[in-house]
Design an enzyme around this catalytic site. Structure first.
Site, PDB file in Angstrom:
ATOM      1  N   ASP A 142     -11.189  74.728  14.279  1.00  0.00           N
ATOM      2  CA  ASP A 142     -10.687  75.925  14.976  1.00  0.00           C
ATOM      3  C   ASP A 142     -10.275  75.597  16.420  1.00  0.00           C
ATOM      4  O   ASP A 142     -10.014  76.507  17.201  1.00  0.00           O
ATOM      5  CB  ASP A 142     -11.728  77.062  14.962  1.00  0.00           C
ATOM      6  CG  ASP A 142     -12.916  76.796  15.856  1.00  0.00           C
ATOM      7  OD1 ASP A 142     -13.270  75.618  16.049  1.00  0.00           O
ATOM      8  OD2 ASP A 142     -13.501  77.777  16.368  1.00  0.00           O
TER       9      ASP A 142
ATOM     10  N   ASP B 203     -15.237  71.237  10.946  1.00  0.00           N
ATOM     11  CA  ASP B 203     -15.996  71.759  12.071  1.00  0.00           C
ATOM     12  C   ASP B 203     -16.908  72.877  11.530  1.00  0.00           C
ATOM     13  O   ASP B 203     -16.680  73.380  10.423  1.00  0.00           O
ATOM     14  CB  ASP B 203     -14.975  72.301  13.090  1.00  0.00           C
ATOM     15  CG  ASP B 203     -15.613  73.164  14.117  1.00  0.00           C
ATOM     16  OD1 ASP B 203     -16.486  72.667  14.835  1.00  0.00           O
ATOM     17  OD2 ASP B 203     -15.273  74.360  14.190  1.00  0.00           O
TER      18      ASP B 203
ATOM     19  N   ASP C  67     -18.841  75.848  13.666  1.00  0.00           N
ATOM     20  CA  ASP C  67     -18.740  77.194  14.264  1.00  0.00           C
ATOM     21  C   ASP C  67     -17.305  77.698  14.285  1.00  0.00           C
ATOM     22  O   ASP C  67     -16.408  77.017  14.788  1.00  0.00           O
ATOM     23  CB  ASP C  67     -19.260  77.168  15.711  1.00  0.00           C
ATOM     24  CG  ASP C  67     -20.742  76.856  15.779  1.00  0.00           C
ATOM     25  OD1 ASP C  67     -21.518  77.583  15.159  1.00  0.00           O
ATOM     26  OD2 ASP C  67     -21.118  75.883  16.456  1.00  0.00           O
TER      27      ASP C  67
ATOM     28  N   LYS D 130     -14.769  64.947  20.304  1.00  0.00           N
ATOM     29  CA  LYS D 130     -15.114  64.587  18.924  1.00  0.00           C
ATOM     30  C   LYS D 130     -14.460  63.269  18.512  1.00  0.00           C
ATOM     31  O   LYS D 130     -15.012  62.532  17.719  1.00  0.00           O
ATOM     32  CB  LYS D 130     -14.719  65.699  17.962  1.00  0.00           C
ATOM     33  CG  LYS D 130     -15.645  66.904  18.069  1.00  0.00           C
ATOM     34  CD  LYS D 130     -15.318  67.950  17.051  1.00  0.00           C
ATOM     35  CE  LYS D 130     -16.375  69.039  17.048  1.00  0.00           C
ATOM     36  NZ  LYS D 130     -16.052  70.110  16.098  1.00  0.00           N
TER      37      LYS D 130
HETATM   38  P1  TMP Z   1     -18.110  73.539  17.162  1.00  0.00           P
HETATM   39  O1  TMP Z   1     -16.898  74.389  16.928  1.00  0.00           O
HETATM   40  O2  TMP Z   1     -17.823  72.084  17.228  1.00  0.00           O
HETATM   41  O3  TMP Z   1     -19.221  73.835  16.189  1.00  0.00           O
HETATM   42  O4  TMP Z   1     -18.514  73.929  18.662  1.00  0.00           O
HETATM   43  C1  TMP Z   1     -19.619  74.526  19.152  1.00  0.00           C
HETATM   44  C2  TMP Z   1     -19.366  75.861  19.804  1.00  0.00           C
HETATM   45  O5  TMP Z   1     -20.566  76.191  20.536  1.00  0.00           O
HETATM   46  C3  TMP Z   1     -18.256  75.943  20.821  1.00  0.00           C
HETATM   47  O6  TMP Z   1     -17.241  76.821  20.363  1.00  0.00           O
HETATM   48  C4  TMP Z   1     -18.882  76.563  22.070  1.00  0.00           C
HETATM   49  C5  TMP Z   1     -20.222  77.040  21.610  1.00  0.00           C
HETATM   50  N1  TMP Z   1     -21.302  76.970  22.630  1.00  0.00           N
HETATM   51  C6  TMP Z   1     -22.084  78.099  22.849  1.00  0.00           C
HETATM   52  O7  TMP Z   1     -21.873  79.150  22.231  1.00  0.00           O
HETATM   53  N2  TMP Z   1     -23.103  78.031  23.768  1.00  0.00           N
HETATM   54  C7  TMP Z   1     -23.377  76.878  24.480  1.00  0.00           C
HETATM   55  O8  TMP Z   1     -24.321  76.857  25.307  1.00  0.00           O
HETATM   56  C8  TMP Z   1     -22.547  75.731  24.243  1.00  0.00           C
HETATM   57  C9  TMP Z   1     -22.804  74.466  24.994  1.00  0.00           C
HETATM   58  C10 TMP Z   1     -21.536  75.816  23.294  1.00  0.00           C
END
Ligand code: TMP
Length: 308
Positions: free
Chosen positions: A250, A49, A51, A211
């Site tokens: 995470d 992943d 973020d 996912k």
């Molecule tokens: P990821 O862990 O798969 O990369 O997930 C994306 C992250 O993006 C999730 O923890 C929530 C965040 N997010 C924002 O910060 N702002 C938003 O507008 C959206 C839709 C998600």
């Protein structure tokens, strides 16, 4: 058994320092490590992943930004609307008390609204470049070294994110200053018109809890716009033959990233960034190893330097 491994703050009698990682079943983990080692690099792939997993959850004493969070559209009204959505939906995202099916519907709703605002607000490629340049985002310590090691051993890395592919690629370009031929990004991908304005998103939305429905996307041909990362235009269906997996995430939902693979051995490493006391039990049952965010990660740089 797990109670022996819980941080001191969670155990009434213990006075020891909270650990930085928790392994619920050390024997099972050791067996997986041995099996993966014995099979060798040719059998291994990494699925990560982005973020809060590859990137820091805490950045200089504040929350690090996500690929979504760092984005400034150059239009304050739309930025404020997306921020308001974050304030509403992020607490839901991290609340372990909300059942997953219910939470998945709300996440779908959040992603839908955010993507619509990005299109309506006329996001440009230029705004993406500037946002990344100004962003409080950084890879975790050791990530670049890990990428280098995996590249040297020809081990593919799939970055599987519910964030924004175009932004993640820009973060790779600007923050790493180099490319990795073994890395492929599967995430929500934007389509721009000839003036460089966002007009739509490609394919079905990937959010934090679906996912698993996208796990076969990893075998699809690479359609990224990234010149530098195009080393990974080779046939990614080959990764299906790599039946040992190191999965990094995470979110419990990140475990679904390997659903499309008929893997033999999988080591799942989870980064528990927040709600630690409430979520540790679930995380340590789901992941083979859980990394806890140590408190010093939250301190600002000056405080850390003063202690060195
Ligand atoms: P990821 O862990 O798969 O990369 O997930 C994306 C992250 O993006 C999730 O923890 C929530 C965040 N997010 C924002 O910060 N702002 C938003 O507008 C959206 C839709 C998600």
């Amino acid at each position: 058994r797990l109670s022996l491994l819980l941080p001191a703050s969670m155990s009434s009698s213990s006075t020891r320092t909270p650990p930085e990682s928790v392994v619920a079943d050390a024997d099972a983990l050791a067996r997986k490590v041995a099996a993966i080692r014995a099979a060798g690099a040719a059998k291994l792939q990494v699925i990560a992943d982005f973020d809060g997993t590859l990137t820091r959850y805490w950045y200089d004493g504040s929350r690090g930004q996500t690929s979504h969070g760092l984005l400034k559209q150059g239009n304050l009204e739309f930025d404020a609307k997306r921020d308001a959505l974050f304030e509403h939906y992020h607490p839901i995202e991290i609340n372990p008390d909300i059942p997953l099916p219910e939470k998945a519907i709300l996440m779908e709703e959040w992603w839908g609204k955010t993507h619509a605002l990005l299109i309506e607000g006329g996001l440009t490629q230029e705004a993406i470049k500037k946002s990344v340049a100004d962003a409080a985002i950084a890879f975790r310590d050791g990530v670049v070294e890990l990428f280098e090691l995996l590249e040297a051993r020809d081990i593919p890395v799939l970055v599987f994110s519910a964030g924004l592919a175009d932004i993640i690629e820009e973060v790779f370009r600007q923050k790493l200053h180099r490319s990795f031929k073994n890395i492929k990004i599967v995430s929500n991908r934007m389509v721009f018109n000839e003036e460089g304005r966002l007009v739509e998103f490609k394919g079905k939305t990937i959010h934090v809890l679906n996912k698993n429905e996208h796990s076969l996307d990893m075998a699809a041909p690479v359609h990224n716009s990234l010149g530098d990362l195009n080393g990974c235009t080779d046939d990614y269906s080959l990764v299906k033959k790599r039946t040992n997996v190191l999965l990094l995430g995470d979110h419990i939902g990140d475990l679904g990233m390997s659903d499309g693979l008929n893997y033999e051995n999988r080591i799942a490493a989870g980064f528990l960034n927040t709600n630690i006391e409430k979520s540790l039990k679930d995380y340590s049952e789901a992941f083979d190893i859980v990394y806890l965010v140590s408190l010093h990660m939250r301190w600002p740089k000056e405080k850390k330097e003063a202690l060195q």
